[in-house]
Design a protein around this motif. Structure first.
Motif, mmCIF file in Angstrom:
data_model
loop_
_atom_site.group_PDB
_atom_site.id
_atom_site.type_symbol
_atom_site.label_atom_id
_atom_site.label_comp_id
_atom_site.label_asym_id
_atom_site.label_seq_id
_atom_site.Cartn_x
_atom_site.Cartn_y
_atom_site.Cartn_z
ATOM 1 N N ASP A 61 113.756 16.750 -83.137
ATOM 2 C CA ASP A 61 113.820 15.803 -82.216
ATOM 3 C C ASP A 61 115.310 15.365 -81.891
ATOM 4 O OD1 ASP A 61 113.183 14.120 -80.037
ATOM 5 O OD2 ASP A 61 112.064 12.451 -81.283
ATOM 6 N N ARG A 77 107.923 7.316 -80.881
ATOM 7 C CA ARG A 77 108.182 7.913 -79.446
ATOM 8 C C ARG A 77 109.475 8.819 -79.816
ATOM 9 N NH1 ARG A 77 110.650 3.180 -75.670
ATOM 10 N NH2 ARG A 77 112.012 2.344 -76.972
ATOM 11 N N THR A 112 115.375 1.582 -85.934
ATOM 12 C CA THR A 112 114.212 2.735 -85.852
ATOM 13 C C THR A 112 113.769 2.795 -87.447
ATOM 14 O OG1 THR A 112 113.453 4.572 -84.897
ATOM 15 C CG2 THR A 112 115.542 4.790 -86.234
ATOM 16 N N GLU A 118 113.082 5.433 -71.409
ATOM 17 C CA GLU A 118 112.362 4.181 -71.185
ATOM 18 C C GLU A 118 113.359 2.921 -71.357
ATOM 19 O OE1 GLU A 118 109.080 3.848 -74.038
ATOM 20 O OE2 GLU A 118 108.103 5.221 -72.733
ATOM 21 N N THR A 156 112.419 10.345 -75.032
ATOM 22 C CA THR A 156 111.156 9.122 -74.349
ATOM 23 C C THR A 156 111.836 7.830 -74.506
ATOM 24 O OG1 THR A 156 109.322 10.543 -74.687
ATOM 25 C CG2 THR A 156 109.048 8.260 -74.286
ATOM 26 N N GLU A 157 112.520 7.674 -75.648
ATOM 27 C CA GLU A 157 113.251 6.368 -76.120
ATOM 28 C C GLU A 157 114.297 6.068 -75.144
ATOM 29 O OE1 GLU A 157 115.826 4.712 -79.840
ATOM 30 O OE2 GLU A 157 114.187 6.267 -80.072
ATOM 31 N N ARG A 206 115.958 12.794 -84.614
ATOM 32 C CA ARG A 206 115.924 11.520 -83.961
ATOM 33 C C ARG A 206 116.810 10.882 -83.506
ATOM 34 N NH1 ARG A 206 113.132 8.134 -87.229
ATOM 35 N NH2 ARG A 206 112.167 7.089 -85.353
ATOM 36 N N THR A 221 104.521 2.292 -82.566
ATOM 37 C CA THR A 221 104.030 3.476 -82.327
ATOM 38 C C THR A 221 105.371 4.431 -82.284
ATOM 39 O OG1 THR A 221 104.266 3.139 -79.844
ATOM 40 C CG2 THR A 221 102.176 2.968 -80.654
ATOM 41 N N HIS A 261 110.674 10.069 -89.055
ATOM 42 C CA HIS A 261 109.637 8.950 -88.827
ATOM 43 C C HIS A 261 108.459 8.821 -89.928
ATOM 44 C CE1 HIS A 261 106.946 5.994 -86.903
ATOM 45 N NE2 HIS A 261 108.145 5.735 -86.027
#
Length: 474
Positions: free
Chosen positions: A230, A33, A103, A41, A37-38, A190, A31, A114
């Motif tokens: 992002d 993210r 990634t 977490e 968020t990465e 990213r 998924t 992504h």
């Protein structure tokens, strides 16, 4: 410093996954993210498991680090403010460790998009045409960190992008978004983009960052590209009241979610740890001498004669330790010593080459050697007292009062120095001093005893005469 900096890896790099298409990636249960968020977490996982997310950082554990962790958990962009040499850049580079090691990206994508979330016209077209056959490549976390040293000549094209005349010459229309060559910030999609010395950016360049920071789109020569970038934006800056080279404009400052002040180590142990970690020592520098360098640096930071707005960088202490080690190796080479070990006499070498790294207050110019020498003697006396507390040196004082002379110097070998020490009968005083300092060879033994003699001199229990590269205790 290059615009792109690959931080040193803290753990061995593993092999990337073998997944090669978007279909395989989807079938694996992967998924997508966002980078905020990465990081959040991964940080929470490290804290939950008791792992240190900030290896190599000393002195920030109860101050800067908790503030930074809360900012990252909140998903904020961050600016670090502090004097030179406080570890701001190192702290920014350590953020890489909070990214996933590998990634997936669309193979051939300029912005590392992504496979599930293409954002450029070209990548969306390829995703529509190829579907599950869209090729996937894997990018390591070190490649997702971009660093830019802000300079007055930095342009909007460097950070955001510009029209590529070669693509126009190839036949594309000037209004075609594919004519744009993206700058550092979009290419950090990213990932993390770090801007060092942010106030040095011209104000018009800072204005170009406003949309990136808030709306996450880019504007290039009239183009308005709704790219949902992002990216985590982090920056460092020296206090404006010292640099006077520029400022962070208010609208840009307002867009950073967290402004965190850094500082020099509050504890002596942290100062010593920084020197040990960062200094490239070409000879053995005993712990006591590293402690002297640390105390000396801290003394400079507290001195009213030193311009505290400029700060006394950790690089000063690191360079001092390296110079002391170099002096020891020089002596060992010329005198044929088996072990190159630094002694108190080598500390003087640091004063001669480092006084230009300290800025004095107005009216103190020209007194660098005097001020630094006084603070170095103070640091040496404090270290000698701390290290030799409880060791009775009375027999050594009595021997010197009876006429014994002990000669040392930058070209006096450890063996010659030790052989010249007065005989103290059956006393094991020299052994006790060596044991207190953990000395294991004659070089370290000479270093320990020489510090004891210097401590006695600074306590005004014996005298000292220096000249022509020699020092005589008597």
């Amino acid at each position: 410093m290059s615009d792109l900096t690959v931080p040193a890896a803290t753990t061995p790099r593993t092999s990337p996954p073998s997944i090669a298409t978007a279909g395989e990636l989807r079938a694996s249960g992967h998924t997508a993210r966002g980078v905020h968020t990465e990081i959040r977490e991964n940080l929470l996982t490290a804290l939950r498991e008791g792992r240190d997310p900030w290896p190599g950082l000393h002195g920030f554990g109860r101050t800067v680090v908790p503030q930074l962790e809360r900012a990252l958990i909140a998903g904020h962009d961050v600016v670090l403010l502090g004097e030179r040499g406080q570890g701001k850049t190192r702290l920014l580079r350590s953020l890489v460790g909070l990214l996933d090691e590998w990634t997936p990206v669309i193979d051939g994508s300029d912005l590392g998009e992504h496979p599930f979330e293409p954002i450029t016209t070209e990548s969306r077209r390829r995703a529509d045409e190829l579907g599950d056959a869209l090729p996937v490549a894997w990018r390591h976390r070190d490649e997702r960190y971009a660093e830019k040293l802000a300079t007055p000549d930095t342009s909007v094209a460097d950070l955001i992008g510009d029209v590529d005349p070669m693509r126009v010459a190839e036949g594309r229309r000037l209004g075609d978004p594919e004519t744009i060559h993206f700058g550092l910030v979009p290419r950090s999609h990213r990932g993390i983009v770090a801007i060092n010395e942010l106030p040095d950016l011209a104000e018009r360049i800072q204005v170009a960052m406003l949309n990136v920071m808030e709306e996450r789109d880019v504007q290039i020569r009239g183009y308005v590209l709704r790219l949902p970038l992002d990216v985590l934006v982090v920056a460092s800056a020296n206090p404006e009241d010292y640099t006077n080279r520029g400022r962070i404009i208010t609208p840009l400052k307002d867009r950073f979610g967290a402004e965190i002040r850094t500082h020099y180590p509050h504890e002596l142990d942290a100062e010593v740890a920084v020197i040990r970690q960062e200094a490239d020592l070409v000879a053995t520098v005993p712990d006591a001498l590293v402690e002297i360098v640390a105390r000396f640096t801290r003394g400079l930071r507290g001195s009213s004669s030193v311009d505290q707005r400029s700060g006394v960088s950790a690089r000063f202490a690191i360079a001092a330790a390296e110079t002391v080690a170099a002096a020891a190796l020089h002596r060992a080479t010329t005198q044929g010593e088996e072990h190159a070990v630094a002694r108190v006499v080598d500390l003087e070498a640091a004063l001669d080459v480092l006084r230009g790294k300290v800025e004095l207050e107005t009216g103190e110019e020209g007194r660098e050697r005097e001020i630094l020498g006084h603070l170095l003697r103070t640091a040496t006396a404090e270290t000698a007292r701390a290290r030799l507390g409880g060791v009775d040196l009375a027999l050594l004082v009595e021997a010197i009062e009876d006429g014994a002379l002990v000669t040392t110097g930058e070209q006096v070998s450890a063996r010659v120095f030790l052989d010249a020490l007065p005989v103290l009968g059956e006393s094991d005083l020299y052994d006790a001093v060596a044991e207190r300092f953990g000395a294991t060879n004659e070089g370290e033994r000479a270093s320990a005893v020489e510090l004891a003699l210097e401590g006695l001199y600074l306590a005004r229990r014996i005298s000292k005469d220096s000249g022509d590269g020699e020092t005589v205790y008597g």
